[in-house]
Scaffold this motif. Structure first.
Motif, mmCIF file in Angstrom:
data_model
loop_
_atom_site.group_PDB
_atom_site.id
_atom_site.type_symbol
_atom_site.label_atom_id
_atom_site.label_comp_id
_atom_site.label_asym_id
_atom_site.label_seq_id
_atom_site.Cartn_x
_atom_site.Cartn_y
_atom_site.Cartn_z
ATOM 1 N N SER B 55 44.768 41.353 39.314
ATOM 2 C CA SER B 55 43.626 41.829 40.386
ATOM 3 C C SER B 55 44.286 40.959 41.772
ATOM 4 C CB SER B 55 42.160 41.056 40.019
ATOM 5 O OG SER B 55 42.093 41.822 38.851
ATOM 6 N N SER B 56 45.588 40.026 41.588
ATOM 7 C CA SER B 56 46.165 39.101 42.600
ATOM 8 C C SER B 56 46.664 40.287 44.042
ATOM 9 C CB SER B 56 46.908 37.995 41.844
ATOM 10 O OG SER B 56 48.312 39.322 41.297
ATOM 11 N N THR B 57 47.152 41.573 43.489
ATOM 12 C CA THR B 57 47.202 42.902 44.441
ATOM 13 C C THR B 57 46.587 44.116 44.417
ATOM 14 O OG1 THR B 57 49.879 41.945 44.241
ATOM 15 C CG2 THR B 57 49.511 43.922 44.769
ATOM 16 N N ILE B 58 45.981 44.614 45.100
ATOM 17 C CA ILE B 58 45.702 45.436 45.431
ATOM 18 C C ILE B 58 45.908 46.058 46.234
ATOM 19 C CG2 ILE B 58 43.154 46.543 45.771
ATOM 20 C CD1 ILE B 58 41.845 44.192 44.114
ATOM 21 N N TYR B 59 45.873 48.037 46.384
ATOM 22 C CA TYR B 59 46.382 48.535 47.110
ATOM 23 C C TYR B 59 45.681 49.328 47.331
ATOM 24 C CZ TYR B 59 51.192 46.333 46.936
ATOM 25 O OH TYR B 59 51.622 45.059 47.361
ATOM 26 N N TYR B 60 45.141 50.342 47.796
ATOM 27 C CA TYR B 60 44.852 51.366 48.800
ATOM 28 C C TYR B 60 45.037 52.754 49.367
ATOM 29 C CZ TYR B 60 40.824 48.481 47.645
ATOM 30 O OH TYR B 60 39.587 47.700 46.399
ATOM 31 N N ALA B 61 44.945 53.932 49.610
ATOM 32 C CA ALA B 61 44.891 54.866 49.733
ATOM 33 C C ALA B 61 44.961 54.586 50.956
ATOM 34 C CB ALA B 61 45.965 56.454 49.313
ATOM 35 N N ASP B 62 45.447 55.458 53.079
ATOM 36 C CA ASP B 62 44.801 55.171 53.406
ATOM 37 C C ASP B 62 43.270 56.333 53.899
ATOM 38 O OD1 ASP B 62 47.302 55.098 55.820
ATOM 39 O OD2 ASP B 62 46.096 53.878 55.201
ATOM 40 N N SER B 63 43.154 57.136 53.700
ATOM 41 C CA SER B 63 42.212 58.224 53.192
ATOM 42 C C SER B 63 40.634 57.360 52.367
ATOM 43 C CB SER B 63 42.360 59.243 52.068
ATOM 44 O OG SER B 63 43.201 59.312 50.604
ATOM 45 N N VAL B 64 41.243 56.415 51.457
ATOM 46 C CA VAL B 64 39.602 55.209 51.204
ATOM 47 C C VAL B 64 39.753 53.719 51.867
ATOM 48 C CG1 VAL B 64 40.272 56.930 49.317
ATOM 49 C CG2 VAL B 64 40.407 55.030 49.292
ATOM 50 N N LYS B 65 40.395 53.397 52.590
ATOM 51 C CA LYS B 65 40.898 52.045 52.060
ATOM 52 C C LYS B 65 39.233 52.232 53.453
ATOM 53 C CE LYS B 65 44.352 50.708 53.612
ATOM 54 N NZ LYS B 65 45.959 49.973 54.480
ATOM 55 N N GLY B 66 39.223 50.040 52.526
ATOM 56 C CA GLY B 66 37.423 50.605 53.694
ATOM 57 C C GLY B 66 36.504 51.559 52.762
ATOM 58 N N ARG B 67 36.366 51.902 52.089
ATOM 59 C CA ARG B 67 35.770 53.081 51.691
ATOM 60 C C ARG B 67 35.191 52.800 50.538
ATOM 61 N NH1 ARG B 67 34.565 58.398 51.586
ATOM 62 N NH2 ARG B 67 37.644 58.293 51.453
ATOM 63 N N PHE B 68 36.838 52.599 48.916
ATOM 64 C CA PHE B 68 36.820 52.267 48.035
ATOM 65 C C PHE B 68 37.128 51.579 47.383
ATOM 66 C CE2 PHE B 68 37.106 57.320 46.807
ATOM 67 C CZ PHE B 68 36.728 57.575 47.462
ATOM 68 N N THR B 69 36.616 50.998 46.459
ATOM 69 C CA THR B 69 37.325 49.066 46.206
ATOM 70 C C THR B 69 37.261 48.894 44.181
ATOM 71 O OG1 THR B 69 35.375 48.060 47.517
ATOM 72 C CG2 THR B 69 36.613 46.945 45.816
ATOM 73 N N ILE B 70 38.916 48.819 44.379
ATOM 74 C CA ILE B 70 38.904 49.272 43.216
ATOM 75 C C ILE B 70 39.089 47.630 42.373
ATOM 76 C CG2 ILE B 70 41.972 48.344 43.359
ATOM 77 C CD1 ILE B 70 42.262 49.745 41.518
ATOM 78 N N SER B 71 38.148 47.137 40.848
ATOM 79 C CA SER B 71 38.327 45.642 40.578
ATOM 80 C C SER B 71 38.634 46.265 39.027
ATOM 81 C CB SER B 71 36.776 45.644 40.357
ATOM 82 O OG SER B 71 36.057 46.717 39.884
ATOM 83 N N ARG B 72 38.785 44.899 38.100
ATOM 84 C CA ARG B 72 38.868 45.246 36.395
ATOM 85 C C ARG B 72 38.197 43.920 36.308
ATOM 86 N NH1 ARG B 72 45.239 45.881 35.453
ATOM 87 N NH2 ARG B 72 45.152 45.459 33.585
ATOM 88 N N ASP B 73 37.858 44.484 34.378
ATOM 89 C CA ASP B 73 37.661 43.325 34.206
ATOM 90 C C ASP B 73 38.735 43.037 32.870
ATOM 91 O OD1 ASP B 73 36.246 41.500 32.219
ATOM 92 O OD2 ASP B 73 34.002 42.216 32.842
ATOM 93 N N ASN B 74 39.511 42.062 32.561
ATOM 94 C CA ASN B 74 40.009 42.203 31.348
ATOM 95 C C ASN B 74 39.791 41.915 30.183
ATOM 96 O OD1 ASN B 74 42.808 43.167 33.110
ATOM 97 N ND2 ASN B 74 43.646 40.844 33.340
ATOM 98 N N ALA B 75 38.187 40.838 30.188
ATOM 99 C CA ALA B 75 37.600 40.362 29.250
ATOM 100 C C ALA B 75 37.001 41.769 28.714
ATOM 101 C CB ALA B 75 36.690 39.856 29.218
ATOM 102 N N LYS B 76 37.062 42.680 29.179
ATOM 103 C CA LYS B 76 36.166 44.048 28.948
ATOM 104 C C LYS B 76 37.000 45.550 28.292
ATOM 105 C CE LYS B 76 31.118 42.533 30.313
ATOM 106 N NZ LYS B 76 30.391 43.532 31.149
#
Lengths: 108, 124
Positions: B55-76
């Motif tokens: 989760s140290s590096t995250i990128y977004y397309a311009d069309s969703v930046k500021g509105r969408f948030t990506i995340s992950r839970d490796n334990a799950k």
């Protein structure tokens, strides 16, 4: 952003034909080019990565070539199951993993 | 069997929010970067977002930046996409896809495993 342009947008061909689809990048992307196949209602499937490496399990009638800005996907002898839409995608810029607009391959 | 299964799609009004999930199985999820890719009805594929394994590096397309948030839970073994301020143009099938890499004088990246997708419809 790197733009990817495929040609043609659609193509009609017959079983047994040799087919070539072209993908052009707006700047040099070395060999950072992947090809995917998508059938209606299904998820995309990886065919070729790094411009010319065949993904495991993909038939050898599929091949990829090119580097820099110009790339091709070739199907040596079309089979009925190959009628689908094909997309190229650049991975040179990990910041923006852009896809081409797609090439729809239809039965003549 | 290596598998990705998306969930959480549905009908939402413009301006609303939705959280998509992607459950991974059959591989060591924590070792792989992941992506979200979407496809509007009758349109081509659009890459949406990328997250590295830690989760140290995250990128977004311009069309969703500021509105969408990506995340992950490796334990799950799970990937998420929080979508806020949704617009009609966000209507699409959303796929999660595993990011594989191969070293050949440089690192080449490609999406080798895809889920079947979950449908998001933004409409009043």
């Amino acid at each position: 952003d790197i733009q990817m342009t495929q040609s043609p947008s659609s193509l009609s061909a017959s079983v047994g034909d040799r087919v070539t689809i072209t993908c052009r990048a707006s700047q040099s992307i070395s060999s950072y080019l992947n090809w995917y196949q998508q059938k209606p209602g299904k998820a995309p499937k990886l065919l070729i990565y790094a411009a010319s490496s065949l993904q495991s399990g993909v038939p050898s009638r599929f091949s990829g070539s090119g580097s820099g800005t110009d790339f091709t996907l070739t199907i040596s002898s079309l089979q009925p199951e190959d009628f689908a839409t094909y997309y190229c995608q650049q991975s040179y810029s990990t910041l923006r993993r852009t896809f081409g607009q797609g090439t729809k391959l239809e039965i003549k | 069997e290596v598998q990705l299964v998306e969930s959480g799609g549905g009908l939402v009004q413009p301006g609303g929010s939705l959280r998509l999930s992607c459950a991974a199985s059959g591989f060591t999820f924590s070792s792989y970067s992941m992506n979200w890719v979407r496809q509007a009805p009758g349109k081509g594929l659009e890459w949406v977002s990328y997250i590295s394994s830690s989760s140290s590096t995250i990128y977004y397309a311009d069309s969703v930046k500021g509105r969408f948030t990506i995340s992950r839970d490796n334990a799950k073994n799970s990937l998420y996409l929080q979508m806020n301020s949704l617009r009609a143009e966000d209507t699409a099938v959303y796929y999660c896809a595993r990011d594989e890499e191969v070293e050949r004088g440089g690192y080449y990246y490609y999406m080798d495993v895809w889920g079947k997708g979950t449908t998001v419809t933004v409409s009043s």
